[in-house]
Design a protein around this motif. Structure first.
Motif, mmCIF file in Angstrom:
data_model
loop_
_atom_site.group_PDB
_atom_site.id
_atom_site.type_symbol
_atom_site.label_atom_id
_atom_site.label_comp_id
_atom_site.label_asym_id
_atom_site.label_seq_id
_atom_site.Cartn_x
_atom_site.Cartn_y
_atom_site.Cartn_z
ATOM 1 N N LEU A 120 -0.952 -40.187 48.404
ATOM 2 C CA LEU A 120 -2.159 -40.212 49.222
ATOM 3 C C LEU A 120 -2.748 -38.820 49.414
ATOM 4 O O LEU A 120 -3.944 -38.687 49.676
ATOM 5 C CB LEU A 120 -1.835 -40.817 50.598
ATOM 6 C CG LEU A 120 -1.290 -42.242 50.617
ATOM 7 C CD1 LEU A 120 -1.078 -42.714 52.040
ATOM 8 C CD2 LEU A 120 -2.209 -43.189 49.868
ATOM 9 N N THR A 121 -1.928 -37.799 49.278
ATOM 10 C CA THR A 121 -2.414 -36.434 49.489
ATOM 11 C C THR A 121 -2.945 -35.789 48.213
ATOM 12 O O THR A 121 -4.016 -35.188 48.216
ATOM 13 C CB THR A 121 -1.291 -35.559 50.059
ATOM 14 O OG1 THR A 121 -0.160 -35.615 49.176
ATOM 15 C CG2 THR A 121 -0.871 -36.059 51.429
ATOM 16 N N SER A 122 -2.214 -35.910 47.114
ATOM 17 C CA SER A 122 -2.610 -35.244 45.872
ATOM 18 C C SER A 122 -3.239 -36.180 44.860
ATOM 19 O O SER A 122 -3.886 -35.718 43.923
ATOM 20 C CB SER A 122 -1.393 -34.556 45.238
ATOM 21 O OG SER A 122 -0.416 -35.519 44.866
ATOM 22 N N GLY A 123 -3.046 -37.491 45.014
ATOM 23 C CA GLY A 123 -3.550 -38.429 44.024
ATOM 24 C C GLY A 123 -2.717 -38.498 42.762
ATOM 25 O O GLY A 123 -3.035 -39.256 41.844
ATOM 26 N N GLN A 124 -1.625 -37.749 42.704
ATOM 27 C CA GLN A 124 -0.750 -37.742 41.532
ATOM 28 C C GLN A 124 0.080 -39.013 41.498
ATOM 29 O O GLN A 124 0.567 -39.469 42.542
ATOM 30 C CB GLN A 124 0.163 -36.512 41.575
ATOM 31 C CG GLN A 124 1.021 -36.320 40.338
ATOM 32 C CD GLN A 124 1.886 -35.075 40.436
ATOM 33 O OE1 GLN A 124 1.880 -34.397 41.466
ATOM 34 N NE2 GLN A 124 2.637 -34.781 39.394
ATOM 35 N N PRO A 125 0.261 -39.619 40.329
ATOM 36 C CA PRO A 125 1.105 -40.821 40.261
ATOM 37 C C PRO A 125 2.521 -40.534 40.765
ATOM 38 O O PRO A 125 3.092 -39.470 40.491
ATOM 39 C CB PRO A 125 1.107 -41.175 38.768
ATOM 40 C CG PRO A 125 -0.138 -40.565 38.231
ATOM 41 C CD PRO A 125 -0.349 -39.309 39.019
ATOM 42 N N VAL A 126 3.055 -41.480 41.516
ATOM 43 C CA VAL A 126 4.383 -41.287 42.094
ATOM 44 C C VAL A 126 5.440 -41.192 41.004
ATOM 45 O O VAL A 126 6.416 -40.438 41.130
ATOM 46 C CB VAL A 126 4.693 -42.432 43.071
ATOM 47 C CG1 VAL A 126 6.122 -42.324 43.601
ATOM 48 C CG2 VAL A 126 3.709 -42.418 44.230
ATOM 49 N N LEU A 130 8.342 -38.298 40.691
ATOM 50 C CA LEU A 130 9.773 -38.568 40.578
ATOM 51 C C LEU A 130 10.341 -37.989 39.292
ATOM 52 O O LEU A 130 11.463 -37.460 39.283
ATOM 53 C CB LEU A 130 10.018 -40.075 40.631
ATOM 54 C CG LEU A 130 9.660 -40.787 41.934
ATOM 55 C CD1 LEU A 130 9.905 -42.285 41.802
ATOM 56 C CD2 LEU A 130 10.447 -40.230 43.109
ATOM 57 N N ALA A 131 9.594 -38.078 38.200
ATOM 58 C CA ALA A 131 10.081 -37.546 36.928
ATOM 59 C C ALA A 131 10.247 -36.032 36.973
ATOM 60 O O ALA A 131 11.148 -35.474 36.320
ATOM 61 C CB ALA A 131 9.131 -37.940 35.804
ATOM 62 N N GLN A 132 9.411 -35.357 37.729
ATOM 63 C CA GLN A 132 9.505 -33.904 37.831
ATOM 64 C C GLN A 132 10.604 -33.457 38.788
ATOM 65 O O GLN A 132 11.272 -32.448 38.538
ATOM 66 C CB GLN A 132 8.165 -33.332 38.298
ATOM 67 C CG GLN A 132 7.028 -33.508 37.306
ATOM 68 C CD GLN A 132 5.688 -33.112 37.904
ATOM 69 O OE1 GLN A 132 5.620 -32.631 39.040
ATOM 70 N NE2 GLN A 132 4.617 -33.326 37.155
ATOM 71 N N ARG A 133 10.802 -34.184 39.857
ATOM 72 C CA ARG A 133 11.684 -33.720 40.925
ATOM 73 C C ARG A 133 13.095 -34.302 40.884
ATOM 74 O O ARG A 133 14.052 -33.631 41.283
ATOM 75 C CB ARG A 133 11.052 -34.069 42.280
ATOM 76 C CG ARG A 133 9.680 -33.452 42.493
ATOM 77 C CD ARG A 133 9.789 -32.003 42.841
ATOM 78 N NE ARG A 133 8.508 -31.404 43.182
ATOM 79 C CZ ARG A 133 8.370 -30.321 43.936
ATOM 80 N NH1 ARG A 133 9.439 -29.726 44.435
ATOM 81 N NH2 ARG A 133 7.185 -29.818 44.190
ATOM 82 N N LEU A 134 13.241 -35.532 40.445
ATOM 83 C CA LEU A 134 14.551 -36.180 40.500
ATOM 84 C C LEU A 134 15.607 -35.510 39.629
ATOM 85 O O LEU A 134 16.786 -35.480 40.024
ATOM 86 C CB LEU A 134 14.419 -37.656 40.114
ATOM 87 C CG LEU A 134 14.010 -38.604 41.234
ATOM 88 C CD1 LEU A 134 13.886 -40.018 40.702
ATOM 89 C CD2 LEU A 134 14.998 -38.563 42.390
ATOM 90 N N PRO A 135 15.290 -34.980 38.430
ATOM 91 C CA PRO A 135 16.361 -34.322 37.654
ATOM 92 C C PRO A 135 17.052 -33.190 38.397
ATOM 93 O O PRO A 135 18.271 -33.023 38.286
ATOM 94 C CB PRO A 135 15.607 -33.810 36.413
ATOM 95 C CG PRO A 135 14.471 -34.751 36.243
ATOM 96 C CD PRO A 135 14.048 -35.100 37.633
ATOM 97 N N VAL A 136 16.304 -32.404 39.163
ATOM 98 C CA VAL A 136 16.919 -31.317 39.926
ATOM 99 C C VAL A 136 17.862 -31.886 40.988
ATOM 100 O O VAL A 136 18.987 -31.403 41.176
ATOM 101 C CB VAL A 136 15.831 -30.440 40.579
ATOM 102 C CG1 VAL A 136 16.476 -29.310 41.380
ATOM 103 C CG2 VAL A 136 14.893 -29.884 39.520
#
Length: 358
Positions: A120-126, A130-136
């Motif tokens: 809702l804030t950035s309009g980026q697909p969820v 998740l693909a960018q952040r979950l691996p870390v």
């Protein structure tokens, strides 16, 4: 006399149906039928079916909590300087003016169709978030898990070898100290010692695994120790108590000692293996605590994981991202407990045979 009729002419050969080459269940043979009727497969199916209401309940409760938070979500997203007309327009755009149950149904139907929505804030697909952040986060979770287990098992075995001895008392003191310190406090202490004073490990930042393996391990060591050390202290006391109970009151231990088996072999090969049942149960149940600690520790070390995104999304009332992260974490916990149940059968074949006969 009428001539005998000859054999009827053979028709054209039957053509195979293209693409129909897979054998049916009756043609799979004993091995295939054994797989279909295996207790592990039936257990997996039952657990996955029982996970459906659990996942639904977690997402519904999260949606309720996010909607009862004080303040206006549209006003929170736009800021304090937004006009009433802008707030109203955003509410219409994001369907925030609709009833609670309808908004939840829109989100749930999207999830069932494979679409987690957009932030809702950035309009980026969820899904991309998740693909960018979950691996870390997964890297840190695995590292923390290994640290806690690899520290707890040998220390517990050494303490249980001679109850009341020097190793037992020393492990007791260290475990009580570790259990008394919150992970975020321990994180600051570790940063002060290893990053500021000794300067052997970085205080903040993350090095991707593809860029440098050594740098990746160094960047995750302090966060993993901040969470793994208290968990290792808890696991050590639990496993030590179970091993001592096995060594003092079980018939198989008495039998092994009567056969002349060395004390360390009795402890490692017999008592420790039987104590792993309770240990595995605690590991599976404690995964939720591990995930909660990850969410707190990641922002302290500026790790680009999902914990920082979750906290920021809660602050921004970005319910789409919050629901997706909670759903992923709940699914991880469910699958981890399923794996724990399957490992029981690996440790003790009697469980496997008992399920098959039942």
């Amino acid at each position: 006399m009428a001539a005998e009729a000859g054999p009827a002419p053979a028709g054209p050969p039957a053509q195979e149906v293209p693409g129909d080459h897979s054998p049916g269940p009756a043609q799979w043979g004993p091995a295939g039928r054994a797989v279909l009727t295996s207790p592990a497969l039936r257990l997996t199916g039952r657990r996955l079916l029982s996970a459906i209401p659990v996942l639904w309940g977690v997402t519904f409760l999260t949606f309720v909590v996010m909607n009862v938070l004080p303040g206006d979500a549209a006003q929170q997203l736009l800021g304090a300087n937004a006009t009433p007309a802008e707030v109203r327009a955003l509410e219409l755009k994001l369907h925030l003016n609709e009833p609670f149950w309808m908004r939840y149904w829109h989100w749930l139907s999207g999830v069932l169709s494979g679409h987690l929505g957009a932030s809702l804030t950035s309009g980026q697909p969820v899904t991309s978030i998740l693909a960018q952040r979950l691996p870390v986060t997964f890297e840190l979770m695995i590292y923390t898990f290994l640290v806690s287990v690899l520290l707890a098992v040998p220390v517990a075995a050494a303490a249980a070898h001679r109850p009341g001895g020097l190793a037992d008392r020393l492990s007791m003191m260290i475990s009580m100290a570790g259990l008394s310190i919150a992970p975020y406090v321990l994180a600051l202490v570790l940063v002060l010692v290893f990053a500021v004073d000794l300067r052997v490990l970085p205080a903040i930042g993350f090095v991707p695994l593809g860029q440098s393996i050594v740098g990746n391990i160094k960047s995750l060591t302090l966060p993993a120790l901040s969470i793994g050390l208290p968990l290792a202290c808890f696991y050590t006391r639990l496993l030590r108590a179970d091993i001592v109970e096995q060594m003092q009151g079980e018939d198989y231990v008495v039998t092994a000692r009567a056969k002349g088996v060395a004390p360390w072999q009795v402890l490692i090969r017999h008592a420790l293996r039987n104590s792993m049942f309770g240990f595995l149960t605690v590991l599976g149940l404690n995964l939720g605590t591990l995930i909660g600690a990850l969410v707190i520790i990641e922002p302290i070390f500026s790790l680009p994981g999902i914990g920082q995104v979750l906290l920021q999304s809660i602050s921004d009332r970005d319910i789409t991202v919050v629901e997706a992260v909670v759903l992923v974490f709940a699914l991880i916990v469910v699958l981890a407990n399923l794996l724990t149940d399957l490992l029981y059968a690996v440790l003790d074949p009697r469980i496997r045979y008992g399920r098959a006969s039942s």
